[in-house]
Design an enzyme around this catalytic site. Sequence first.
Site, mmCIF file in Angstrom:
data_model
loop_
_atom_site.group_PDB
_atom_site.id
_atom_site.type_symbol
_atom_site.label_atom_id
_atom_site.label_comp_id
_atom_site.label_asym_id
_atom_site.label_seq_id
_atom_site.Cartn_x
_atom_site.Cartn_y
_atom_site.Cartn_z
ATOM 1 N N ARG A 23 -41.698 34.126 -22.884
ATOM 2 C CA ARG A 23 -42.995 33.436 -22.685
ATOM 3 C C ARG A 23 -44.147 34.302 -23.192
ATOM 4 N NH1 ARG A 23 -44.604 32.390 -17.077
ATOM 5 N NH2 ARG A 23 -46.465 31.770 -18.247
ATOM 6 N N CYS A 83 -45.864 32.520 -13.557
ATOM 7 C CA CYS A 83 -45.025 33.517 -12.866
ATOM 8 C C CYS A 83 -45.118 33.383 -11.342
ATOM 9 C CB CYS A 83 -45.453 34.925 -13.280
ATOM 10 S SG CYS A 83 -45.087 35.285 -14.996
#
Length: 420
Positions: A398, A117
């Site tokens: 994810r 991220c």
Amino acid sequence: MSKFVIEGGTKLKGKVNIGGFKNAAVAIIPATILCQDKCIIQNVPLIDDVNVLGEILTEIGADVEFLDDTSISIDTSNINECYLKNGLSKKIRASYYLLGAGLGRFKNASTLLPGGCDIGDRPIDQHIKGFEALGATVDISDDGRISVKADKLIGNKIYLDVVSVGATINIMMAAVLAEGKTTIENAAKEPHIVDTANFLNSMGADIKGAGTDVIRINGVEKLRGCTYRVIPDQIEAGTYMIAAAATKGDIIIDDVIPKHLEPITAKLKEMGMGIEEYGDSIRVFYENELTPVNIQTLPYPGFPTDLQQPMTVLLSSLHGESMVVEGVSEDRFKYVNEIKKMGANIEYSKKHAKISGTKNLKGAIVRATDLRAGAALIIAGLVAEGITEIIDIYHIDRGYEFIENKFMNLGAKIRRVKED
Ligand code: EPZ
């Protein structure tokens, strides 16, 4: 590509089951490299990060098999090096665990620098500090390949300058087969560090103190395969708790460890939500108007940074002022631009957000900028007036298994639509 289409206005009701913890599973799966044997990992979340790790281990020679909905068999007997050729490691943050596990077993490992991220620089200097303290040399090439190697690994005393989950786990993995004693001071204390230490000890490692800020490791000769069940995902559970608060709902969340949820439970109670705990389930229910609170994210047992985004959405939907201070990640408010498209009134910097709550968020077309921002936008869509469309939902896939199904089962009007 797909998108989520959400019609706001439904109160969440009913039951939801929590899967295995993503951030524990993505450490335990690479840790199987440390033994030359077969492991069965149970309660693994069915998420893309786990699929990528399965591909990575297969690429370096492991025999990986998904046994049923939530178990995975990993036989690492035929792996003879930990050198990741292709770009898979850039797809996830947890690929950095191949360095600690590969160094521990082979005294050698090489991958591309990790992805993950976009929530700040996310350096790995503390990982490197630990590897070097154990006797390894670390090289980072211009094209972003990181290689670690050592003639032998000797236990040492390592003081982390930053409380880092990844560095704590990675150094633990490199130290379990080193000669002698290793101490990690100022270690992170998250439940998934304890889970990873418990897994390593199930393989025959000798780790004490995981969950405190001092972890002591006595190196052993060899590790063997085992069967291990991953703990429930407290961030997934917290996401549904916050969604129940935002929609004024009443839900029961099954397969949780209430102790791990205490930071979230405390804040929701402070806001006025009803909370009842029954062993490995928790009921979260709306009783009367919620009052805004201030949040500071901190390493465990503080309020988790991974729920900062969902909580900011909740606070944006209430009347009144609140302040959110990001005490862990360097730059985790980028997603606020997306919520502002829905009418949220937030001033923010890299580390702070000042929220002037508004009662009526409005549906809009918004983009998931990272995993937890995507979950926060789903919550925003559930409370907004009208229709919200969320694109780039691959970020959400994810780390959240069956998220639209779980929300649909709680009454949410959400569907996944294939983008043409
Ligand atoms: C793990 O990331 C999680 N990811 C993150 O979850 C989570 O936000 C984070 O821990 C904090 O809890 C995985 O476990 C795969 P850190 P990690 O090392 O290991 C700085 C999610 O949503 N730092 O604890 O990268 C770093 O920049 C994801 O599931 C250094 O300076 O987090 C950050 O500001 C997002 N040097 C802080 O420490 C280092 O060597 C905490 O990072 C390492 C970290």
